[in-house]
Design a protein around this motif. Structure first.
Motif, PDB file in Angstrom:
ATOM      1  N   SER A   1       0.829  -1.192   0.000  1.00  0.00           N
ATOM      2  CA  SER A   1       0.000   0.000   0.000  1.00  0.00           C
ATOM      3  C   SER A   1       0.858   1.234   0.000  1.00  0.00           C
ATOM      4  CB  SER A   1      -0.898   0.039   1.235  1.00  0.00           C
ATOM      5  OG  SER A   1      -0.122   0.391   2.364  1.00  0.00           O
TER       6      SER A   1
ATOM      7  N   ARG B   1      -4.836  -5.551   3.138  1.00  0.00           N
ATOM      8  CA  ARG B   1      -5.917  -4.655   3.545  1.00  0.00           C
ATOM      9  C   ARG B   1      -5.332  -3.335   4.048  1.00  0.00           C
ATOM     10  NH1 ARG B   1     -10.999  -5.907   5.748  1.00  0.00           N
ATOM     11  NH2 ARG B   1     -10.775  -7.844   4.567  1.00  0.00           N
TER      12      ARG B   1
ATOM     13  N   ILE C   1      -9.219   2.903   5.314  1.00  0.00           N
ATOM     14  CA  ILE C   1      -9.504   4.224   4.773  1.00  0.00           C
ATOM     15  C   ILE C   1     -10.026   5.133   5.881  1.00  0.00           C
ATOM     16  CG2 ILE C   1     -10.903   5.503   3.099  1.00  0.00           C
ATOM     17  CD1 ILE C   1     -10.996   2.916   1.430  1.00  0.00           C
TER      18      ILE C   1
ATOM     19  N   SER D   1     -12.433   0.219   4.501  1.00  0.00           N
ATOM     20  CA  SER D   1     -11.087  -0.192   4.119  1.00  0.00           C
ATOM     21  C   SER D   1     -11.110  -0.710   2.694  1.00  0.00           C
ATOM     22  CB  SER D   1     -10.547  -1.273   5.074  1.00  0.00           C
ATOM     23  OG  SER D   1     -11.326  -2.456   4.989  1.00  0.00           O
ATOM     24  N   GLY D   2      -9.945  -0.760   2.090  1.00  0.00           N
ATOM     25  CA  GLY D   2      -9.807  -1.319   0.757  1.00  0.00           C
ATOM     26  C   GLY D   2      -8.854  -2.488   0.788  1.00  0.00           C
ATOM     27  N   SER D   3      -9.030  -3.447  -0.130  1.00  0.00           N
ATOM     28  CA  SER D   3      -8.177  -4.628  -0.126  1.00  0.00           C
ATOM     29  C   SER D   3      -7.867  -5.091  -1.541  1.00  0.00           C
ATOM     30  CB  SER D   3      -8.829  -5.781   0.646  1.00  0.00           C
ATOM     31  OG  SER D   3      -9.941  -6.303  -0.067  1.00  0.00           O
TER      32      SER D   3
ATOM     33  N   ALA E   1     -10.174  -6.698  -6.215  1.00  0.00           N
ATOM     34  CA  ALA E   1     -10.066  -5.478  -5.416  1.00  0.00           C
ATOM     35  C   ALA E   1     -11.429  -5.229  -4.791  1.00  0.00           C
ATOM     36  CB  ALA E   1      -9.647  -4.295  -6.279  1.00  0.00           C
ATOM     37  N   GLN E   2     -11.462  -4.990  -3.475  1.00  0.00           N
ATOM     38  CA  GLN E   2     -12.729  -4.846  -2.770  1.00  0.00           C
ATOM     39  C   GLN E   2     -12.750  -3.611  -1.881  1.00  0.00           C
ATOM     40  OE1 GLN E   2     -12.559  -9.041  -1.165  1.00  0.00           O
ATOM     41  NE2 GLN E   2     -14.735  -8.983  -1.680  1.00  0.00           N
ATOM     42  N   LEU E   3     -13.937  -3.029  -1.752  1.00  0.00           N
ATOM     43  CA  LEU E   3     -14.205  -1.977  -0.777  1.00  0.00           C
ATOM     44  C   LEU E   3     -15.021  -2.603   0.347  1.00  0.00           C
ATOM     45  CD1 LEU E   3     -14.067   1.051  -0.003  1.00  0.00           C
ATOM     46  CD2 LEU E   3     -16.268   1.318  -1.191  1.00  0.00           C
ATOM     47  N   TRP E   4     -14.591  -2.376   1.602  1.00  0.00           N
ATOM     48  CA  TRP E   4     -15.187  -3.015   2.761  1.00  0.00           C
ATOM     49  C   TRP E   4     -15.812  -1.993   3.709  1.00  0.00           C
ATOM     50  CZ3 TRP E   4     -14.923  -8.364   3.831  1.00  0.00           C
ATOM     51  CH2 TRP E   4     -14.103  -9.108   2.965  1.00  0.00           C
TER      52      TRP E   4
ATOM     53  N   GLY F   1     -17.773  -6.832   2.095  1.00  0.00           N
ATOM     54  CA  GLY F   1     -17.081  -6.138   1.017  1.00  0.00           C
ATOM     55  C   GLY F   1     -17.435  -6.707  -0.337  1.00  0.00           C
TER      56      GLY F   1
ATOM     57  N   GLY G   1     -16.306  -6.195  -4.893  1.00  0.00           N
ATOM     58  CA  GLY G   1     -15.505  -5.528  -5.905  1.00  0.00           C
ATOM     59  C   GLY G   1     -15.276  -6.409  -7.113  1.00  0.00           C
TER      60      GLY G   1
END
Length: 328
Positions: A19, A53, A56, A61-63, A82-85, A100, A102
């Motif tokens: 990241s 992970r 944010i 959070s993003g992963s 890619a996922q938004l949680w 999550g 994506g």
């Protein structure tokens, strides 16, 4: 159960998660079972994954995740997502619940009526997940998770997997930390590596060969690196390929000695078996890579590298390398 090759891939990918900041970054590995649904057909197999992970906010959070969906009849599928949680909170100790979703890019070795008996199919889907985590004071956490993949032009799957992870930045100073400034990348922007390893063709028989490469890396910023590579994949019977690649990498210094990265770029290579009997002509493929490096000194470094060669003619391959490098 996962093969040795798959375990090596998991190690490489675990090191590849990264990241823009190591603060509170999380890295986890998962293992469990998977059920496939394709019309009236049902099949069960294993599933494993590696996820990075980054928070944010307290509740989002993003992963990035790599998933291996095991082996079912006529299909060996894996992919990246890619996922938004949404998270119930950012707990230092105790439970956290989250959901999550994506995009999911899959690579599927499928049965085909051609001479080789298989084809490498690529496609898109949606990855939706729900998880329950428990965080410990040490920075480690345990996780139980459900994944659902809805794929276009392929089968759907549901997996129940358990995992173990670690939250980086949970300690004030890593145990292996060197004196401040000792591993400043500005003291060694260039790195030259020599690597040896193994090529594994993405077929139902996983034909393999001895591989070697030479790489030159240039550190551009704290989190951006460029590289050029010469790769010889050896003779794996289905492909005999060599060529050059140029890649752009995102990377992160998780501790003073340990760094990770993921890169992507074009791979221009000649495959002696792609056009038999004809003058050799290069093919352009996509090279997706992951690496984990450990610096013994400010100059000498060892790194594990995983390359996925994504071709347009059903000769995808994984290349697993162990390299020794020098920074200057």
């Amino acid at each position: 159960m996962p093969t040795t090759t798959q375990r090596i891939r998991a190690i490489c990918l675990a090191g590849a998660a990264l990241s823009l900041s190591a603060s509170a970054a999380e890295l986890a590995v998962y293992q469990g079972g998977l059920q496939v649904s394709q019309g009236s057909n049902r099949a069960q197999t294993y599933s494993w994954g590696v996820e990075y992970r980054h928070p944010i906010s307290d509740h989002f959070s993003g992963s990035l995740i790599y998933l291996n969906e095991g082996h079912v009849p006529d299909h060996h599928r894996d992919g990246t997502g890619a996922q938004l949680w949404w998270r119930s909170g950012q707990a230092d100790v105790g439970p956290v619940f989250e959901v999550g979703a994506g995009p999911y890019r899959f690579f599927d070795t499928t049965a085909a009526g051609n001479g080789a008996g298989f084809a490498d199919a690529h496609g898109w889907g949606v990855l939706a997940s729900a998880a329950a985590n428990w965080y410990f004071e040490s920075g480690w956490f345990a996780s139980l998770r459900v994944n659902r993949v809805q794929a276009r032009h392929s089968y759907n799957s549901t997996a129940l997997i358990a995992g173990l992870g670690y939250r980086f930045g949970s300690e004030t100073k890593p145990r292996d930390a060197a004196p401040e400034g000792l591993y400043d990348w500005r003291d060694g922007r260039w790195e030259i590596d020599g690597a040896l390893g193994k090529t594994v063709v993405n077929s139902f028989h996983s034909e393999h060969a001895f591989a070697k490469s030479a790489d030159l890396r240039l550190k551009l910023t704290d989190h951006l690196t460029g590289s050029v590579s010469f790769i010889n994949e050896g003779d794996a019977r289905l492909e005999r390929r060599w060529g050059g690649a140029a890649q752009l990498w995102l990377d992160d210094q998780l501790t003073e000695r340990f760094s990770v990265g993921a890169g992507m770029g074009p791979y221009v290579a000649i495959d002696k078996y792609h056009h038999p009997g004809e003058k050799s002509a290069p093919d352009v493929s996509l090279l997706v890579s992951a690496t984990a490096a450990y610096a013994f000194t400010p100059r000498w470094v060892t790194r594990a590298i995983w390359h996925r060669v994504a071709t347009g003619y059903s000769r995808d391959a994984d290349i697993f390398m162990l390299a020794m490098g020098y920074r200057f």
